[in-house]
Design a protein around this motif. Structure first.
Motif, PDB file in Angstrom:
ATOM      1  N   GLY A 135       0.834  -1.209   0.000  1.00 49.33           N
ATOM      2  CA  GLY A 135       0.000   0.000   0.000  1.00 49.33           C
ATOM      3  C   GLY A 135       0.859   1.245   0.000  1.00 49.33           C
ATOM      4  O   GLY A 135       0.569   2.221  -0.703  1.00 49.33           O
ATOM      5  N   TRP A 136       1.946   1.207   0.784  1.00 51.86           N
ATOM      6  CA  TRP A 136       2.856   2.362   0.835  1.00 51.86           C
ATOM      7  C   TRP A 136       3.570   2.536  -0.512  1.00 51.86           C
ATOM      8  O   TRP A 136       3.685   3.651  -1.024  1.00 51.86           O
ATOM      9  N   TYR A 137       4.009   1.398  -1.092  1.00 51.24           N
ATOM     10  CA  TYR A 137       4.766   1.450  -2.354  1.00 51.24           C
ATOM     11  C   TYR A 137       3.940   2.084  -3.475  1.00 51.24           C
ATOM     12  O   TYR A 137       4.462   2.816  -4.305  1.00 51.24           O
ATOM     13  N   THR A 138       2.638   1.782  -3.483  1.00 54.17           N
ATOM     14  CA  THR A 138       1.789   2.308  -4.557  1.00 54.17           C
ATOM     15  C   THR A 138       1.099   3.616  -4.161  1.00 54.17           C
ATOM     16  O   THR A 138       0.264   4.120  -4.900  1.00 54.17           O
ATOM     17  N   GLY A 139       1.444   4.143  -3.005  1.00 51.30           N
ATOM     18  CA  GLY A 139       0.785   5.359  -2.528  1.00 51.30           C
ATOM     19  C   GLY A 139       1.499   6.635  -2.950  1.00 51.30           C
ATOM     20  O   GLY A 139       2.480   6.611  -3.688  1.00 51.30           O
ATOM     21  N   PHE A 140       0.996   7.749  -2.405  1.00 50.48           N
ATOM     22  CA  PHE A 140       1.533   9.068  -2.761  1.00 50.48           C
ATOM     23  C   PHE A 140       2.942   9.302  -2.211  1.00 50.48           C
ATOM     24  O   PHE A 140       3.726  10.028  -2.775  1.00 50.48           O
ATOM     25  N   ASP A 141       3.200   8.680  -1.027  1.00 51.31           N
ATOM     26  CA  ASP A 141       4.445   8.977  -0.324  1.00 51.31           C
ATOM     27  C   ASP A 141       5.682   8.436  -1.040  1.00 51.31           C
ATOM     28  O   ASP A 141       6.771   8.953  -0.872  1.00 51.31           O
ATOM     29  N   ALA A 142       5.503   7.359  -1.785  1.00 56.07           N
ATOM     30  CA  ALA A 142       6.668   6.701  -2.381  1.00 56.07           C
ATOM     31  C   ALA A 142       7.047   7.358  -3.702  1.00 56.07           C
ATOM     32  O   ALA A 142       6.199   7.599  -4.549  1.00 56.07           O
ATOM     33  N   ILE A 143       8.331   7.633  -3.866  1.00 52.96           N
ATOM     34  CA  ILE A 143       8.801   8.209  -5.125  1.00 52.96           C
ATOM     35  C   ILE A 143       9.489   7.129  -5.966  1.00 52.96           C
ATOM     36  O   ILE A 143       9.490   7.182  -7.189  1.00 52.96           O
ATOM     37  N   HIS A 144      10.003   6.098  -5.264  1.00 48.93           N
ATOM     38  CA  HIS A 144      10.744   5.069  -6.025  1.00 48.93           C
ATOM     39  C   HIS A 144       9.835   4.260  -6.955  1.00 48.93           C
ATOM     40  O   HIS A 144      10.311   3.716  -7.934  1.00 48.93           O
ATOM     41  N   THR A 190      -2.795   6.668 -13.683  1.00 52.13           N
ATOM     42  CA  THR A 190      -2.835   5.337 -13.038  1.00 52.13           C
ATOM     43  C   THR A 190      -1.794   5.242 -11.925  1.00 52.13           C
ATOM     44  O   THR A 190      -1.976   4.506 -10.967  1.00 52.13           O
ATOM     45  N   VAL A 191      -0.704   5.999 -12.067  1.00 51.63           N
ATOM     46  CA  VAL A 191       0.343   5.971 -11.051  1.00 51.63           C
ATOM     47  C   VAL A 191      -0.045   6.847  -9.858  1.00 51.63           C
ATOM     48  O   VAL A 191       0.002   6.401  -8.713  1.00 51.63           O
ATOM     49  N   PHE A 192      -0.454   8.086 -10.134  1.00 54.95           N
ATOM     50  CA  PHE A 192      -0.683   9.031  -9.042  1.00 54.95           C
ATOM     51  C   PHE A 192      -2.068   8.910  -8.406  1.00 54.95           C
ATOM     52  O   PHE A 192      -2.272   9.344  -7.287  1.00 54.95           O
ATOM     53  N   PHE A 193      -3.007   8.335  -9.140  1.00 57.40           N
ATOM     54  CA  PHE A 193      -4.358   8.189  -8.569  1.00 57.40           C
ATOM     55  C   PHE A 193      -4.773   6.719  -8.523  1.00 57.40           C
ATOM     56  O   PHE A 193      -5.936   6.382  -8.696  1.00 57.40           O
ATOM     57  N   PHE A 194      -3.760   5.869  -8.306  1.00 58.58           N
ATOM     58  CA  PHE A 194      -3.988   4.417  -8.251  1.00 58.58           C
ATOM     59  C   PHE A 194      -5.095   4.062  -7.257  1.00 58.58           C
ATOM     60  O   PHE A 194      -5.996   3.290  -7.558  1.00 58.58           O
ATOM     61  N   HIS A 195      -5.031   4.670  -6.061  1.00 56.97           N
ATOM     62  CA  HIS A 195      -5.996   4.312  -5.008  1.00 56.97           C
ATOM     63  C   HIS A 195      -7.387   4.906  -5.249  1.00 56.97           C
ATOM     64  O   HIS A 195      -8.320   4.614  -4.512  1.00 56.97           O
ATOM     65  N   TYR A 196      -7.499   5.734  -6.291  1.00 59.64           N
ATOM     66  CA  TYR A 196      -8.830   6.274  -6.636  1.00 59.64           C
ATOM     67  C   TYR A 196      -9.496   5.450  -7.744  1.00 59.64           C
ATOM     68  O   TYR A 196     -10.456   5.892  -8.349  1.00 59.64           O
ATOM     69  N   GLY A 197      -8.914   4.300  -8.041  1.00 59.38           N
ATOM     70  CA  GLY A 197      -9.561   3.381  -8.969  1.00 59.38           C
ATOM     71  C   GLY A 197      -9.302   3.634 -10.440  1.00 59.38           C
ATOM     72  O   GLY A 197      -9.941   3.014 -11.299  1.00 59.38           O
TER      73      GLY A 197
END
Lengths: 531, 52
Positions: A141-150, A383-390
């Motif tokens: 969840g962290w890896y695909t979230g906003f906080d992660a840049i890698h 898809t990268v930056f709004f992944f959690h918004y579906g």
């Protein structure tokens, strides 16, 4: 008519590239979950029946259509289809799906592919060492979230790699990757499958043996065979696993010569995909997960996180139980095989787009590869930056699911009923290195279209529910938390925006096809001084 | 494992592996080299259009 000279370097390279196009992450993550949810071992019966009645016929059709168009200088579906029915303009625009799907799917698929690259790196560097099951799951969840840049770094790396390989061409890029990637994928798959099957209860904390998982997966529930839902699931799995209805098979086959075989090539690539899916895909995630979580734990995980979740949230934790060295090697093998499965598919998505740009707008290979990379980058950003918004799921549903069924249903009608089965059958058999049973002529004409209509009609209630946001609206109504309600409302806004973007892509490609057609007319006009 | 699970698993593995191996054997024993030298970066251009 001038055409570019690009072609396949060897027959084995072509078959491996085609098999690589078909073999994707779904072979390892989707198939076992579908089998578990649809009758276990009995699922293989409708699955193989669908492969024979829908998969193989569509492979013959798409390979033949591609070669037919390619011989006439067309390497993208709008003009491949146009060359089969030149008096009916509609087919040119049906062919738009064959470009649209590839761009739209590549936009999210490359992001998914980049996770495998990232997880490969983090597995080898020991990131998951000492983490609990919940921590490894939460890390995703962290890896695909906003906080992660890698995740963005790995995504861009993945895009650059795809673009660079595509710029090297068919024999210099795609074929070389397939010749290295496919054997490595099978090797990694075999190592992990043997490890999964031979897992003993009590070994490294396992609560069950690997064969318990295998037993659960393959124990047949024959009553499920009479359930239409199971047949729909089997047909859907065959459809997606073979990359049918995408336009990439047409494009790869369009670089064949007029007397090159399509029958044996299509069968080899199709069956190789089945080998990877049934033999390897069925022996990794379920046996290993059951080994550590038991049958009930695995069923709960499948319901909560699905195949994708098992692959990324669960397996990295389970590998840690085997000690640091084996954990690193297993992570490398697992995410390495997923990476090779992914990249051989994403490269196939770039080729139709490049073929269209080169055919119609005279672009050089490097330019068209860079343009494809840029398009995937821009369309992939949401898809990268709004992944959690579906957004990711929305792209996957409309471009990676619905479009395929629509396009395949229409293409088989074109092939069998408009182009005509007599010409079509002759096309399939031209240069064939194997004798195709005559019954396939009737299967292609009657049974496969009926099957496809069955799949399409069976999917309509789901499509309607998606279109009307049924699930999301229910979640909003049931949400007791105002913060959660705001999130869901925002999610609906992003979902609608994604649909607008996808529609805009389709219309833009259709406009380009129209422009290309006008250019062709002008070029062939007797008033053109160059004629 | 139950007998029926073993039967389904082994049967599926044997069928899929056997057929795949057979077709690959046919491919490997019948390679077809390219007819023309590959010139992948040859200049492209617009095609004329066969209006018929």
């Amino acid at each position: 008519m001038s055409g570019f000279q690009e072609s396949w370097g060897s027959r084995l390279g072509l078959v491996l590239a085609m098999a690589g196009n078909a073999v994707g992450l779904g072979n390892f993550l989707r198939f076992p979950v579908q089998a578990v949810q649809n009758g276990g071992g009995a699922f293989i019966i409708p699955y193989l029946v669908c492969f024979l009645l829908m998969g193989i016929p569509l492979l013959f059709v798409e390979w033949s259509m591609g070669r037919f168009g390619g011989v006439r200088g067309n390497h993208s579906t709008p003009f491949i289809m146009d060359s089969m029915a030149p008096k009916q303009f509609i087919w040119r625009y049906v062919g738009v799906f064959g470009i649209f799907t590839n761009i739209a799917v590549a936009a999210y698929y490359c992001y998914l592919e980049s996770w495998t690259l990232g997880y490969m790196w983090y597995s080898v560097s020991g990131q998951f060492s000492g983490m609990s099951a919940a921590e490894v799951s939460g890390w995703f969840g962290w890896y695909t979230g906003f906080d992660a840049i890698h995740n963005v770094v790995f995504w861009i790396l993945c895009l650059v790699l795809n673009t660079w390989i595509l710029s090297k061409g068919l024999s210099g890029g795609i074929e070389k990757v397939a010749k290295v990637g496919m054997p490595l994928l099978i090797l990694f798959g075999l190592v992990l499958a043997i490890r999964g099957i031979t897992l003993e209860s009590g070994e490294n904390g396992a609560v069950e043996s690997g064969t318990t998982g295998l037993n659960f997966l393959w124990n047949p529930d024959f009553s499920s065979i009479w359930t239409p839902k199971v047949w729909l699931a089997a047909a859907g799995q065959i459809f997606f696993t073979l990359s049918l209805g995408m336009g990439s098979i047409h494009c790869y086959a369009s670089y064949l010569r007029s007397r090159d075989d399509v029958a044996l090539n299509a069968m080899s690539a199709g069956w190789m995909n089945e080998f990877v899916e049934v033999v390897l895909g069925g022996a990794i995630i379920i046996p290993i997960t059951v080994g550590y979580f038991g049958v009930d734990g695995m069923k709960d995980l499948v319901n909560q996180v699905g195949g994708l979740g098992l692959g990324f949230r669960t397996l990295p934790y389970l590998f840690q139980q085997w000690g640091p060295v084996l954990a690193a090697l297993s992570g490398l093998a697992w995410f390495g095989l997923l990476f090779f499965a992914g990249i051989t598919s994403s490269l196939a998505m770039g080729t139709p787009v490049m073929g269209f740009l080169r055919d119609e707008f005279g672009m050089r290979r490097n330019t068209s590869a860079i343009l494809f990379g840029l398009a995937v980058f821009i369309l992939g950003l949401p898809t990268v930056f709004f992944f959690h918004y579906g957004v990711f799921d929305e792209y996957d549903y409309w471009a990676g699911t619905v479009s395929l069924v629509v396009f395949a249903t229409l293409e088989i009608i074109l092939f069998a009923w408009v182009f005509g089965m007599d010409k079509g059958w002759a096309e399939i058999n031209r240069g064939a290195d194997i004798r195709i049973p005559g019954i396939f002529r009737y299967i292609i004409k009657y049974i496969t279209p009926a099957f496809l209509l069955f799949v399409f009609i069976g999917s309509l209630p789901g499509i309607w529910d998606m279109l009307t946001h049924k699930e999301l609206l229910e979640q909003i109504q049931a949400s007791p938390d105002p913060e959660q309600t705001t999130f869901l409302e925002k999610k609906m806004w992003f979902v609608n925006l994604s649909r607008m973007v996808l529609l805009a892509i389709w219309l833009f490609i259709a406009a380009m096809v129209y422009k290309a057609y006008r250019q062709r007319i002008q070029k062939s006009s007797p008033l053109n001084p160059t004629n | 494992m139950t007998i029926s699970a073993i039967f389904m698993w082994v049967g599926s593995v044997l069928i899929v592996t056997g057929v795949t191996a057979y077709f690959f054997y046919r491919i490997l024993t019948n390679p077809r080299p390219p007819e023309v030298p590959v010139d992948e970066d040859a200049p492209e251009g617009f095609k004329t259009f066969d209006v018929t």
